[in-house]
Design an enzyme around this catalytic site. Structure first.
Site, PDB file in Angstrom:
ATOM      1  N   PHE A 127       0.861  -1.050   0.340  1.00 17.53           N
ATOM      2  CA  PHE A 127      -0.002   0.278   0.177  1.00 17.53           C
ATOM      3  C   PHE A 127       0.826   1.020  -0.123  1.00 17.53           C
ATOM      4  O   PHE A 127       2.252   1.166   0.422  1.00 17.53           O
ATOM      5  CB  PHE A 127      -1.119   0.290   1.335  1.00 17.53           C
ATOM      6  N   ASP A 197       0.940  -4.601   8.454  1.00 18.21           N
ATOM      7  CA  ASP A 197      -0.435  -3.657   8.725  1.00 18.21           C
ATOM      8  C   ASP A 197      -2.038  -4.611   8.606  1.00 18.21           C
ATOM      9  O   ASP A 197      -1.875  -5.387   6.762  1.00 18.21           O
ATOM     10  CB  ASP A 197      -0.649  -3.088   6.708  1.00 18.21           C
ATOM     11  N   TYR A 222     -11.787   2.570  10.463  1.00 14.10           N
ATOM     12  CA  TYR A 222     -12.930   2.908   9.290  1.00 14.10           C
ATOM     13  C   TYR A 222     -13.294   2.209   8.312  1.00 14.10           C
ATOM     14  O   TYR A 222     -14.094   1.924   7.561  1.00 14.10           O
ATOM     15  CB  TYR A 222     -12.520   4.011   7.973  1.00 14.10           C
ATOM     16  N   LYS A 223     -12.786   0.826   7.782  1.00 10.72           N
ATOM     17  CA  LYS A 223     -12.746  -0.176   7.414  1.00 10.72           C
ATOM     18  C   LYS A 223     -14.097  -0.862   7.771  1.00 10.72           C
ATOM     19  O   LYS A 223     -15.000  -0.376   8.133  1.00 10.72           O
ATOM     20  CB  LYS A 223     -11.656  -1.522   6.564  1.00 10.72           C
ATOM     21  N   ARG A 371     -13.069  -3.339  -7.983  1.00  7.33           N
ATOM     22  CA  ARG A 371     -12.706  -4.182  -6.387  1.00  7.33           C
ATOM     23  C   ARG A 371     -14.146  -4.272  -5.487  1.00  7.33           C
ATOM     24  O   ARG A 371     -14.550  -3.787  -5.375  1.00  7.33           O
ATOM     25  CB  ARG A 371     -11.592  -3.364  -5.269  1.00  7.33           C
TER      26      ARG A 371
END
Ligand SMILES: Cc1ncc(COP(=O)(O)O)c(C=O)c1O
Length: 412
Positions: A127, A197, A222-223, A371
């Site tokens: 990422f 991560d 927040y995911k 995605r």
């Protein structure tokens, strides 16, 4: 697996023990939301909880709420709840800052541990923020060096120069999942630390930090945790490292006695030293709401359903994928992936915009990845089935060719 029918999907939903959770989210009628791996949905309980924190705790309690409402204990209290989802002890996780800032703190701590080790080892395509933060450390003049090697060569690249192996457990694009236990053990064998991560893992797949021998970890709130846009992140430091590592951001919340107001910094014992400044109380409250809801569910059922949703979606898209130049980039084997599925398509951006216009919300990751995230708390098998069929219609009828779907927005 045979191609599922709508009746199959509905039968799976009828037998789903997690089904009642969907009604506890504010999801617009008719929308198929497959982006909970990017921004989780809003739990129905959150607005009232936030209203209470704002009006009662802030409005009436004012400064006294730091103690009376335990605002000051939120990083540890909420961290302890996240610990249950990532296989850690309560005192090994705190909520603080953003994932990017937490990466900086833990990478710098790992580099400071042993001046002879200067390499941050990672993989190309990790990422961006993970790589950018490491590059920022390279520029600090401490001799740190980011080394990127492909997954297959990772074991060979681990040597006595490596301070820390930094990997994203579930890859944000491909959804491929690393073997955390095996790689952590390889890092340990050469005296390096492992830093994971967990942004695309927590709440989506089982994670056993302590059981895997991981040293350090970070992740987003927040995911899958449904903490709301910009919710604070978390960090994990295995107990054995807590008093041996030091945070480079030596703010007062990480001091041994913040309210002694000493001139000199003394690190707090344990994980608290990785706190820096004042916690964002309102976003802590929304994160806690999301977590409390998830913790009502049975983790085994949660993770099994995430896998089954992905399986169904892959099977349903497979039947037309080749005919429409869709290439699966996510591993088919459930244990080797996270809870999202990605397909490569040369016109992926326009295809995703057309899908969103049809009420199926996934996202696009440049240059060509479509995605689809499956959040087992609120996504249904019917969602997976309908999303596959809508994708088929968008491709078969060329709906994505409409010029309005080509204009790129800032967030994709
Ligand atoms: C793997 C990974 N790490 C980190 C982040 C984001 O970090 P931050 O919350 O600091 O923006 C994301 C966001 O999507 C991510 O996918």
């Amino acid at each position: 697996m045979t191609v599922p029918s709508l009746a199959d999907a509905r039968a799976l939903d009828a037998a789903d023990p997690l089904r009642p959770f969907r009604a506890r989210f504010e999801l617009p009628d008719g929308l198929i939301y497959l982006d909970g791996n990017s921004l989780g949905a809003l739990p129905k309980a959150t607005p009232a909880a936030l209203d209470r924190v704002v009006r009662e705790e802030w409005g009436r309690g004012l400064i006294g709420s730091w103690n009376a409402a335990d605002w000051i204990g939120a990083p540890q209290r909420i961290g302890a709840k996240i610990a249950r989802l990532v296989g850690a002890e309560a005192h090994e996780v705190v909520v603080a800052d953003s994932t990017s800032v937490n990466l900086f703190k833990l990478l710098a701590a790992a580099l400071a541990r042993d001046p002879a080790r200067r390499v941050i080892l990672s993989e190309p395509g990790n990422f961006p923020t993970d790589l950018y933060v490491a590059q920022g450390l390279e520029r600090l003049g401490l001799g740190a060096r980011l080394k990127l090697v492909e997954r297959e060569r990772m074991a060979d690249a681990l040597d006595g120069e490596v301070a820390v192996l930094m990997l994203t457990h579930v890859h944000y694009k491909s959804g491929a999942r690393h073997d955390m236990a095996a790689l952590s053990a390889e890092a340990t064998a050469v005296g390096a630390l492992s830093l994971w991560d967990l942004s695309h893992s927590t709440g989506g797949v089982p994670v056993e930090l302590d059981g895997s021998g991981a040293d350090l970890a970070v992740g987003c709130g927040y995911k899958y945790l449904n903490g709301g846009p910009g919710a604070p992140a978390f960090l994990y430091v295995a107990e054995r490292w807590q008093d041996l590592l030091a945070s480079p951001l030596t703010g007062w919340m990480g001091h041994a006695a913040p309210f002694a107001f000493d001139d000199g910094y003394r690190p707090a014992p344990g994980i608290d030293r990785f706190l820096c400044g004042t916690p964002p109380v309102l976003q802590m409250a929304t994160l806690e709401c999301g977590l409390d809801l998830m913790l009502e569910s049975d983790p085994a059922a949660l993770f099994a359903k995430g896998q089954a949703l992905c399986d169904m979606f892959i099977t349903a898209v497979d039947r037309f994928a080749a005919g429409h130049s869709l290439e699966l980039v996510t591993p088919r084997e459930a244990l080797r992936r996270g809870s999202h599925v990605s397909w490569r398509h040369a016109d992926g951006y326009a295809v995703m915009q057309a899908l969103i216009a049809e009420g199926v919300v996934g996202d696009f990751r440049a240059p060509d990845i479509l995605r689809f995230g499956f959040a087992p708390l609120y996504n249904s098998f019917e969602d997976a089935w309908r999303a596959a069929n809508t994708l088929h219609a968008v491709l078969a009828e060329g709906r994505w060719r409409d010029p309005r779907f080509a204009a790129r927005q800032r967030v994709t």
